[in-house]
Design a protein around this motif. Structure first.
Motif, mmCIF file in Angstrom:
data_model
loop_
_atom_site.group_PDB
_atom_site.id
_atom_site.type_symbol
_atom_site.label_atom_id
_atom_site.label_comp_id
_atom_site.label_asym_id
_atom_site.label_seq_id
_atom_site.Cartn_x
_atom_site.Cartn_y
_atom_site.Cartn_z
ATOM 1 N N PRO A 1 2.563 -15.011 -7.050
ATOM 2 C CA PRO A 1 1.652 -14.317 -7.979
ATOM 3 C C PRO A 1 0.649 -13.376 -7.320
ATOM 4 N N LEU A 2 -0.040 -13.806 -6.242
ATOM 5 C CA LEU A 2 -1.053 -12.940 -5.636
ATOM 6 C C LEU A 2 -0.438 -11.688 -5.028
ATOM 7 N N ALA A 3 0.688 -11.857 -4.352
ATOM 8 C CA ALA A 3 1.355 -10.707 -3.759
ATOM 9 C C ALA A 3 1.785 -9.722 -4.842
ATOM 10 N N MET A 4 2.333 -10.226 -5.915
ATOM 11 C CA MET A 4 2.797 -9.359 -6.993
ATOM 12 C C MET A 4 1.626 -8.687 -7.717
ATOM 13 N N LEU A 5 0.532 -9.412 -7.884
ATOM 14 C CA LEU A 5 -0.631 -8.833 -8.560
ATOM 15 C C LEU A 5 -1.216 -7.678 -7.749
ATOM 16 N N SER A 6 -1.310 -7.834 -6.437
ATOM 17 C CA SER A 6 -1.870 -6.758 -5.609
ATOM 18 C C SER A 6 -0.954 -5.540 -5.619
ATOM 19 N N VAL A 7 0.356 -5.774 -5.648
ATOM 20 C CA VAL A 7 1.299 -4.657 -5.741
ATOM 21 C C VAL A 7 1.156 -3.956 -7.088
ATOM 22 N N GLN A 8 1.013 -4.740 -8.139
ATOM 23 C CA GLN A 8 0.798 -4.155 -9.468
ATOM 24 C C GLN A 8 -0.451 -3.278 -9.477
ATOM 25 N N ASP A 9 -1.517 -3.779 -8.874
ATOM 26 C CA ASP A 9 -2.759 -2.995 -8.796
ATOM 27 C C ASP A 9 -2.528 -1.698 -8.015
ATOM 28 N N ALA A 10 -1.798 -1.787 -6.901
ATOM 29 C CA ALA A 10 -1.543 -0.608 -6.070
ATOM 30 C C ALA A 10 -0.662 0.406 -6.799
ATOM 31 N N VAL A 11 0.282 -0.097 -7.578
ATOM 32 C CA VAL A 11 1.129 0.790 -8.386
ATOM 33 C C VAL A 11 0.290 1.466 -9.461
ATOM 34 N N ASN A 12 -0.590 0.703 -10.090
ATOM 35 C CA ASN A 12 -1.464 1.270 -11.127
ATOM 36 C C ASN A 12 -2.387 2.351 -10.567
ATOM 37 N N GLU A 13 -2.724 2.242 -9.269
ATOM 38 C CA GLU A 13 -3.550 3.259 -8.605
ATOM 39 C C GLU A 13 -2.700 4.419 -8.068
ATOM 40 N N ASN A 14 -1.387 4.364 -8.335
ATOM 41 C CA ASN A 14 -0.442 5.395 -7.874
ATOM 42 C C ASN A 14 -0.376 5.496 -6.345
ATOM 43 N N LEU A 15 -0.631 4.389 -5.668
ATOM 44 C CA LEU A 15 -0.625 4.410 -4.203
ATOM 45 C C LEU A 15 0.769 4.229 -3.628
ATOM 46 N N ILE A 16 1.550 3.328 -4.227
ATOM 47 C CA ILE A 16 2.822 2.966 -3.607
ATOM 48 C C ILE A 16 3.959 2.933 -4.623
ATOM 49 N N GLU A 17 5.165 3.040 -4.071
ATOM 50 C CA GLU A 17 6.395 2.757 -4.803
ATOM 51 C C GLU A 17 7.052 1.596 -4.066
ATOM 52 N N PRO A 18 6.970 0.388 -4.619
ATOM 53 C CA PRO A 18 7.395 -0.795 -3.857
ATOM 54 C C PRO A 18 8.903 -0.986 -3.814
ATOM 55 N N ILE A 19 9.353 -1.544 -2.699
ATOM 56 C CA ILE A 19 10.682 -2.144 -2.597
ATOM 57 C C ILE A 19 10.442 -3.629 -2.367
ATOM 58 N N PHE A 20 10.815 -4.448 -3.326
ATOM 59 C CA PHE A 20 10.550 -5.877 -3.252
ATOM 60 C C PHE A 20 11.653 -6.579 -2.458
ATOM 61 N N ILE A 21 11.238 -7.423 -1.520
ATOM 62 C CA ILE A 21 12.180 -8.215 -0.728
ATOM 63 C C ILE A 21 11.835 -9.687 -0.946
ATOM 64 N N GLY A 22 12.808 -10.460 -1.394
ATOM 65 C CA GLY A 22 12.558 -11.873 -1.633
ATOM 66 C C GLY A 22 13.500 -12.424 -2.676
ATOM 67 N N ASP A 23 13.184 -13.620 -3.143
ATOM 68 C CA ASP A 23 14.005 -14.274 -4.168
ATOM 69 C C ASP A 23 13.872 -13.497 -5.479
ATOM 70 N N LYS A 24 14.963 -12.899 -5.913
ATOM 71 C CA LYS A 24 14.911 -12.009 -7.086
ATOM 72 C C LYS A 24 14.429 -12.742 -8.335
ATOM 73 N N LYS A 25 14.865 -13.973 -8.517
ATOM 74 C CA LYS A 25 14.450 -14.735 -9.696
ATOM 75 C C LYS A 25 12.937 -14.945 -9.691
ATOM 76 N N GLU A 26 12.379 -15.281 -8.521
ATOM 77 C CA GLU A 26 10.932 -15.497 -8.431
ATOM 78 C C GLU A 26 10.168 -14.193 -8.652
ATOM 79 N N ILE A 27 10.685 -13.102 -8.098
ATOM 80 C CA ILE A 27 10.034 -11.798 -8.260
ATOM 81 C C ILE A 27 10.000 -11.413 -9.741
ATOM 82 N N LEU A 28 11.128 -11.559 -10.415
ATOM 83 C CA LEU A 28 11.198 -11.192 -11.832
ATOM 84 C C LEU A 28 10.326 -12.105 -12.688
ATOM 85 N N LYS A 29 10.269 -13.403 -12.321
ATOM 86 C CA LYS A 29 9.425 -14.345 -13.074
ATOM 87 C C LYS A 29 7.953 -13.979 -12.914
#
Length: 303
Positions: A33-61
Motif C-alpha cells: 500500500p505505501l509504495a503504491m500510494l507514493s507512486v499514485q501521488d507522483a503520477v498525480n503530480e505528473n512526475l513519473i510514468e511507472p513500470i510496476f515490478i512485483g506480484d501482479k495480483k498484489e499490485i492490482l489489489k
C-alpha cells in the motif's frame, strides 16, 4: 517526545521536479500500500510514468483499494521479492527507465544488484546518498550526506560525496552551497578522527576549487546556529548557516535524519546519486509524503 506532526512534501522539490514530466520509473516490488500510494501521488503530480515490478495480483489489489487506475502502465509479474531487483537494473541498463524506486524490498538487495558492473550503471563517480530535509512545505532544506550508503567513507570517497552534493544543490537553486564537515568538535583533535579528516578535506576541497563554501570540522550546533558559532568565535561563511552537512559516517547521518523525522516530523527525501540513474531507497516504514518527496528528488537529480 515523538512528533505527531503531519509529514509534508516540500514545495521546492515539487517545483523543480515538475520541470521534467513523465519520467519512466521502475517501481521495485511494488505491491504494497505505501509504495503504491507514493507512486499514485507522483503520477498525480505528473512526475513519473511507472513500470510496476512485483506480484501482479498484489499490485492490482493495492491499486483497486486506492482507486488508482493502472491499466495504462506496464506491470512485470514477479512474485519473488528478491527477483524484482535484477529486472529493474536490466531495465535501467537498457535505458527503458530513467529512475529506480525502491518498493517493499531490502535496500542491500536492491543496491547489490544495481552495483553489478554487468549493468553498466556505475560510472567514474562514487555513488552517494543525499537526504533533503524539511519540516514545513516552504522550508529552506537542510541536506545531509551520506547517511545511508557509504558506511565509513575515506577522504577520496568524501570528495565524491562532496561533488555529488554540490551538483544536487545546484539543481535545487543553491548555486554555491555552504557545506559543513560534521564532527563532535570544532577543534582538530587527534583523538577525534573525524575532526582531523574534516580539516584535511577542507584543504583538499579548496585546492580543487569546488563551487561551494566548505569548512570543517564543525560540531552540529556550530553548523546550524549563528549564535553558537559566534559565542565560540568561529568566523567563516559556513558556520551557523550550512546548507549541507557532510557526516563522518553512516551512523551519524542515519541517526540525525531519524531524529529529525521522529522528533520534529521532518520530511526526509532520500536519493542515491552519482550513477547512470538516480535511485530512491526510502525506508519501508517511510510515510507516503516522504516517498513522494524522494521520487521528486530523484527526478531533480536526473540528467
Amino acid at each position: 517526545m515523538l512528533s505527531n506532526k503531519e509529514i509534508l512534501c516540500p514545495n521546492n522539490l515539487l517545483d523543480y521536479s515538475s520541470k521534467k514530466k513523465g519520467i519512466k520509473a521502475a517501481i521495485v516490488n511494488a505491491g504494497k500500500p505505501l509504495a503504491m500510494l507514493s507512486v499514485q501521488d507522483a503520477v498525480n503530480e505528473n512526475l513519473i510514468e511507472p513500470i510496476f515490478i512485483g506480484d501482479k495480483k498484489e499490485i492490482l489489489k493495492c491499486a483497486e483499494d486506492l482507486t488508482f487506475d493502472v491499466s495504462k502502465y506496464e506491470i512485470i509479474d514477479e512474485s519473488v521479492e528478491n527477483n524484482t531487483a535484477p529486472i529493474a537494473a536490466k531495465l535501467a541498463s537498457e535505458e527503458k527507465v530513467q529512475i529506480i524506486v525502491k518498493g517493499h524490498i531490502h535496500t542491500d538487495i536492491l543496491m547489490k544488484e544495481v552495483l553489478k558492473r554487468d549493468y553498466g550503471l556505475i560510472g567514474k563517480t562514487r555513488l552517494s546518498h543525499i537526504w533533503h530535509m524539511t519540516i514545513n512545505k516552504d522550508d529552506k532544506p537542510l541536506i545531509i550526506t551520506d547517511g545511508a550508503l557509504n558506511v565509513l567513507p575515506n577522504l577520496k570517497t568524501k570528495m565524491h560525496i562532496l561533488k555529488n552534493v554540490v551538483n544536487f544543490s545546484n539543481r535545487i537553486g543553491i548555486n554555491k552551497p555552504k557545506i559543513a564537515l560534521l564532527s563532535a568538535t570544532e577543534e582538530v583533535i587527534e583523538s577525534v578522527p573525524s575532526s582531523v579528516e574534516a580539516a584535511e578535506l577542507t584543504k583538499i576541497a579548496k585546492d580543487e576549487n569546488l563551487n561551494a563554501e566548505i569548512f570543517g570540522p564543525l560540531a552540529f550546533d556550530n553548523c546550524i546556529s549563528k549564535k553558537s558559532a559566534a559565542i565560540k568565535g568561529i568566523k567563516n561563511d559556513v558556520a551557523g548557516d550550512a546548507d549541507v552537512l557532510l557526516v563522518p559516517n553512516v551512523e551519524a547521518g542515519n541517526s540525525l535524519v531519524k531524529m529529525m523525522i521522529y522528533f520534529c516530523g521532518a520530511c526526509a527525501a532520500g536519493v542515491v546519486v552519482g550513477g547512470k540513474v538516480p535511485i530512491v531507497i526510502t525506508s519501508r516504514s517511510d510515510e507516503a509524503q516522504a516517498r513522494l518527496a524522494s521520487i521528486a528528488a530523484a527526478v531533480v537529480a536526473l540528467d
